[in-house]
Design a protein around this motif. Structure first.
Motif, mmCIF file in Angstrom:
data_model
loop_
_atom_site.group_PDB
_atom_site.id
_atom_site.type_symbol
_atom_site.label_atom_id
_atom_site.label_comp_id
_atom_site.label_asym_id
_atom_site.label_seq_id
_atom_site.Cartn_x
_atom_site.Cartn_y
_atom_site.Cartn_z
ATOM 1 N N VAL A 163 0.858 -1.182 0.000
ATOM 2 C CA VAL A 163 0.000 0.000 0.000
ATOM 3 C C VAL A 163 0.894 1.233 0.000
ATOM 4 O O VAL A 163 1.970 1.222 0.599
ATOM 5 C CB VAL A 163 -0.936 -0.010 1.234
ATOM 6 N N ASN A 164 0.468 2.291 -0.689
ATOM 7 C CA ASN A 164 1.246 3.526 -0.802
ATOM 8 C C ASN A 164 2.608 3.272 -1.449
ATOM 9 O O ASN A 164 3.619 3.855 -1.059
ATOM 10 C CB ASN A 164 1.428 4.210 0.561
ATOM 11 N N LYS A 165 2.603 2.401 -2.451
ATOM 12 C CA LYS A 165 3.839 2.034 -3.146
ATOM 13 C C LYS A 165 4.334 3.200 -3.993
ATOM 14 O O LYS A 165 3.578 3.810 -4.738
ATOM 15 C CB LYS A 165 3.574 0.822 -4.038
ATOM 16 N N LYS A 166 5.629 3.482 -3.866
ATOM 17 C CA LYS A 166 6.249 4.559 -4.645
ATOM 18 C C LYS A 166 7.122 3.935 -5.725
ATOM 19 O O LYS A 166 7.854 2.984 -5.463
ATOM 20 C CB LYS A 166 7.093 5.451 -3.746
ATOM 21 N N ILE A 167 7.019 4.474 -6.935
ATOM 22 C CA ILE A 167 7.877 4.047 -8.032
ATOM 23 C C ILE A 167 8.340 5.282 -8.800
ATOM 24 O O ILE A 167 7.771 6.368 -8.637
ATOM 25 C CB ILE A 167 7.160 3.085 -9.013
ATOM 26 N N HIS A 168 9.333 5.095 -9.639
ATOM 27 C CA HIS A 168 9.721 6.164 -10.557
ATOM 28 C C HIS A 168 9.005 5.893 -11.874
ATOM 29 O O HIS A 168 9.203 4.855 -12.496
ATOM 30 C CB HIS A 168 11.237 6.218 -10.762
ATOM 31 N N ASP A 169 8.139 6.807 -12.267
ATOM 32 C CA ASP A 169 7.344 6.654 -13.485
ATOM 33 C C ASP A 169 8.124 7.218 -14.670
ATOM 34 O O ASP A 169 8.424 8.414 -14.703
ATOM 35 C CB ASP A 169 6.005 7.375 -13.323
ATOM 36 N N GLN A 170 8.432 6.344 -15.625
ATOM 37 C CA GLN A 170 9.173 6.772 -16.809
ATOM 38 C C GLN A 170 8.363 7.747 -17.654
ATOM 39 O O GLN A 170 8.907 8.692 -18.230
ATOM 40 C CB GLN A 170 9.570 5.551 -17.655
ATOM 41 N N ALA A 171 7.038 7.542 -17.723
ATOM 42 C CA ALA A 171 6.188 8.404 -18.554
ATOM 43 C C ALA A 171 6.189 9.847 -18.055
ATOM 44 O O ALA A 171 6.104 10.789 -18.844
ATOM 45 C CB ALA A 171 4.757 7.861 -18.593
ATOM 46 N N LYS A 172 6.263 10.029 -16.753
ATOM 47 C CA LYS A 172 6.237 11.371 -16.168
ATOM 48 C C LYS A 172 7.607 11.821 -15.665
ATOM 49 O O LYS A 172 7.755 12.951 -15.189
ATOM 50 C CB LYS A 172 5.223 11.432 -15.013
ATOM 51 N N SER A 173 8.588 10.932 -15.713
ATOM 52 C CA SER A 173 9.950 11.215 -15.236
ATOM 53 C C SER A 173 9.967 11.762 -13.814
ATOM 54 O O SER A 173 10.635 12.751 -13.510
ATOM 55 C CB SER A 173 10.657 12.203 -16.170
ATOM 56 N N LYS A 174 9.192 11.111 -12.945
ATOM 57 C CA LYS A 174 9.162 11.525 -11.541
ATOM 58 C C LYS A 174 8.683 10.369 -10.677
ATOM 59 O O LYS A 174 8.113 9.398 -11.173
ATOM 60 C CB LYS A 174 8.285 12.754 -11.331
ATOM 61 N N ASP A 175 8.890 10.511 -9.380
ATOM 62 C CA ASP A 175 8.401 9.528 -8.430
ATOM 63 C C ASP A 175 6.901 9.758 -8.235
ATOM 64 O O ASP A 175 6.441 10.907 -8.150
ATOM 65 C CB ASP A 175 9.133 9.648 -7.092
ATOM 66 N N ILE A 176 6.173 8.650 -8.171
ATOM 67 C CA ILE A 176 4.716 8.707 -8.015
ATOM 68 C C ILE A 176 4.264 7.625 -7.043
ATOM 69 O O ILE A 176 5.030 6.718 -6.723
ATOM 70 C CB ILE A 176 3.986 8.494 -9.362
#
Length: 172
Positions: free
Chosen positions: A21-34
């Motif tokens: 839950v509340n998992k953080k990843i680096h989103d390549q599409a947005k070039s930011k952590d989400i």
């Protein structure tokens, strides 16, 4: 041997069904952590990029009081799914406003599911399968049997509380 095998299967099943839950990843599409997948309200409101707008927008939003009174008369045990992106400007504005409405309605937190999506509006593990999420945020109201009653997509037609009331008025 049977007991050991059973315990192994139980542990495996628990591991597979447990989801961060509340998992953080680096989103390549947005070039930011989400944030991605299921979230708690605390997880959403404490996520740095989201929090900077959440607090002031929550505090400053004043829903129409007559509409809130009307909503209080029709809200029962429905469930609401909030699909949003921590990277999304519309989500940063409308999610705090929507939570303010839910708080004024004393809507039970256990009846709200929050799902964060990536820049492609996807979550992991089939969480959103069959929901046809095209834009975010999307607020979906379900009856207590899981039938969709209606949704608010991206932004309200009138106001969030007005659109929510319109969904409830269509309820059979």
């Amino acid at each position: 041997m049977k007991i050991l095998l059973s315990l192994t299967l139980i542990v495996f099943a628990m591991t597979v069904s447990a989801q961060e839950v509340n998992k953080k990843i680096h989103d390549q599409a947005k070039s930011k952590d989400i944030l991605i997948n299921r979230c708690t309200r605390d997880g959403v409101t404490s996520f740095p990029e989201f929090k900077e707008m959440y607090d002031p927008l929550y505090e400053s939003y004043t829903p129409d009081s007559a509409t809130i009174v009307a909503l209080k008369k029709v809200v029962k045990k429905e469930k609401i799914k909030i699909v949003f992106g921590t990277w999304c400007g519309d989500s940063k504005v409308n999610v705090p406003h929507f939570f303010k409405i839910l708080d004024l309605l004393n809507f039970k937190e256990k009846n709200v599911e929050i799902v964060a999506v990536d820049g492609h509006k996807k979550a992991e593990n089939g969480i959103l399968d069959g929901l046809d999420i095209q834009r975010v945020p999307t607020f979906i109201v379900f009856d207590n049997k899981g039938k969709e009653l209606g949704r608010i997509i991206e932004g309200p037609t009138t106001t969030l509380e007005g659109d929510l009331l319109a969904i409830y008025k269509k309820k059979p």
